[in-house]
Write an enzyme that holds these catalytic residues in place. Structure first.
Site, PDB file in Angstrom:
ATOM      1  N   LYS A 106       0.866  -1.177   0.000  1.00 36.22           N
ATOM      2  CA  LYS A 106       0.000   0.000   0.000  1.00 36.22           C
ATOM      3  C   LYS A 106       0.900   1.225   0.000  1.00 36.22           C
ATOM      4  CE  LYS A 106      -3.523   2.447   2.614  1.00 36.22           C
ATOM      5  NZ  LYS A 106      -4.446   2.414   3.740  1.00 36.22           N
ATOM      6  N   LYS A 147      -2.224  -1.640  -3.838  1.00 37.71           N
ATOM      7  CA  LYS A 147      -3.077  -0.456  -3.742  1.00 37.71           C
ATOM      8  C   LYS A 147      -2.217   0.793  -3.799  1.00 37.71           C
ATOM      9  CE  LYS A 147      -5.879   1.974  -0.447  1.00 37.71           C
ATOM     10  NZ  LYS A 147      -6.372   2.063   0.873  1.00 37.71           N
TER      11      LYS A 147
HETATM   12  C1  PBG Z   1      -7.040   3.330   5.509  1.00 35.61           C
HETATM   13  C2  PBG Z   1      -7.487   3.243   4.114  1.00 35.61           C
HETATM   14  C3  PBG Z   1      -7.410   4.230   3.137  1.00 35.61           C
HETATM   15  C4  PBG Z   1      -7.966   3.688   1.990  1.00 35.61           C
HETATM   16  C5  PBG Z   1      -8.406   2.406   2.295  1.00 35.61           C
HETATM   17  N1  PBG Z   1      -8.081   2.140   3.613  1.00 35.61           N
HETATM   18  C6  PBG Z   1      -6.935   5.629   3.210  1.00 35.61           C
HETATM   19  C7  PBG Z   1      -5.548   5.953   3.547  1.00 35.61           C
HETATM   20  O1  PBG Z   1      -4.669   5.089   3.636  1.00 35.61           O
HETATM   21  O2  PBG Z   1      -5.342   7.144   3.757  1.00 35.61           O
HETATM   22  C8  PBG Z   1      -8.076   4.401   0.679  1.00 35.61           C
HETATM   23  C9  PBG Z   1      -9.038   3.828  -0.293  1.00 35.61           C
HETATM   24  C10 PBG Z   1      -9.372   4.713  -1.420  1.00 35.61           C
HETATM   25  O3  PBG Z   1      -8.757   5.760  -1.673  1.00 35.61           O
HETATM   26  O4  PBG Z   1     -10.322   4.347  -2.125  1.00 35.61           O
HETATM   27  N2  PBG Z   1      -7.964   2.811   6.401  1.00 35.61           N
END
Ligand code: PBG
Length: 330
Positions: A199, A252
């Protein structure tokens, strides 16, 4: 054999021929629909539009159940739940409350739609007043090991509420192993972990943070989420999650990370999910609204490209539209 004996266009001539040799299939069964569920008292609207994500809404519990029903009817595999709590605090304690918003929503959805998979996002950022994905030390940095304990507690609470899969998205070290151990210890050894393995600290999460109210109050997430420049490190993250007991891995965001979907799919040997994130959704919606692209064609092309890159499953805000378009097509 080269041209003119070889003519690549022969097999492109008709839809029948193209269908016969198509290498990648996309179906609703490969899609997961994210839902934003709000813990709100009466008087709060049951559906609240999200300005930066046209077509996506913050939902009350009953609206989330209705969305889940619609998703199931369309053949979508799973909903992924994100909670927006009524109260936030320093530690994000609403996240592991058995009566918290995700827990209540998971129970309600499983009761209404037992066949639909419920995946829960295991993280603290929506629940902490500071918006970071963990417990803060005095210097403002996120305390890895203290956070991991809380994440394990959240995962167990989600499992108790009926989650079919838990998906930690925090990027703390060691969280997959800790969650596995805690789940096993609490009698949930059959609940799989979908690890947000690679991520990245991305510019594409903006609309999500609007929707979930999880923008960090100070600083950014670069001390825990990955540097978008790093591919070898992403593979290493995924392999560590495999070692710690992950059942599925995730990449992601999705669109700018096709190389890593492919690399991690081969290296990890586990089913892989790609998260087609909020900013990616917002770009398509904006371009379509401006008349610059055909939304339906663009969405199906994007989702197909993620499958082609190696994603077994795709988390996307386009899931309902895509599922509809796919059934119309056949
Ligand atoms: C954190 C989380 C995020 C997303 C999914 N889980 C946000 C972040 O890391 O700031 C982002 C998903 C998206 O942008 O669609 N709980």
């Amino acid at each position: 054999m080269a041209f003119p004996k070889t003519r690549m266009r022969r097999l492109r001539a008709t839809e029948g021929l193209r269908g016969l040799v198509r290498e990648t299939e996309l179906s609703a069964a490969r899609l997961m629909l994210p839902l934003f569920v709000v813990d709100a008292g009466s008087g709060h609207p049951s559906r609240e539009p999200i300005a930066t994500m046209p077509g996506v809404e913050r939902l009350s519990i009953s609206a989330a159940v209705a969305e889940a029903r619609e998703a199931a009817a369309l053949g979508i595999a799973a909903v992924m739940l994100f909670g927006i709590p009524g109260e936030k605090d320093e530690h994000g304690s609403a996240a592991w409350d058995d009566e918290g918003v995700v827990q209540v929503a998971a129970r309600a959805i499983k009761q209404a739609q037992p066949e639909l998979l419920v995946v829960t996002d295991v993280c603290l950022c929506e629940y902490t007043t500071h918006g970071h994905c963990g417990v803060l030390r005095a210097d403002g940095s996120v305390d890895n090991d203290a956070t991991v304990e809380l994440l394990a507690r959240i995962a167990v609470s989600h499992a108790r509420a009926g989650a079919d899969l838990v998906a930690p998205s925090d990027m703390m070290d060691g969280r997959v192993g800790a969650i596995r151990e805690e789940l096993d210890g609490e009698g949930f050894s059959e609940i799989p972990i979908l690890a947000y393995s690679a991520k990245f600290a991305s510019a594409f999460y903006g609309p999500f943070r609007d929707a979930a109210g999880s923008t960090p109050a100070f600083g950014d997430r670069r001390a825990y989420q990955m540097d978008p420049a790093n591919a070898r490190e992403a593979v290493r993250e995924a392999l560590l999650d495999v070692q710690e007991g992950a059942d599925m891995v995730m990449v992601k965001p999705a669109l700018a990370y096709g190389d890593l979907i492919s690399a991690i799919k081969s290296a990890a040997g586990l089913p892989l999910a790609a998260y087609n994130v909020s900013g990616e959704y917002a770009m398509v919606k904006a371009a379509a609204a401006a008349g610059a692209i055909d939304e339906r064609a663009a969405v199906l092309e994007i989702l197909t490209s993620l499958r082609r890159a190696g994603a077994d499953t795709i988390i996307s805000y386009h899931a309902k539209d895509a599922a509809r378009w796919l059934t119309e097509q056949s």
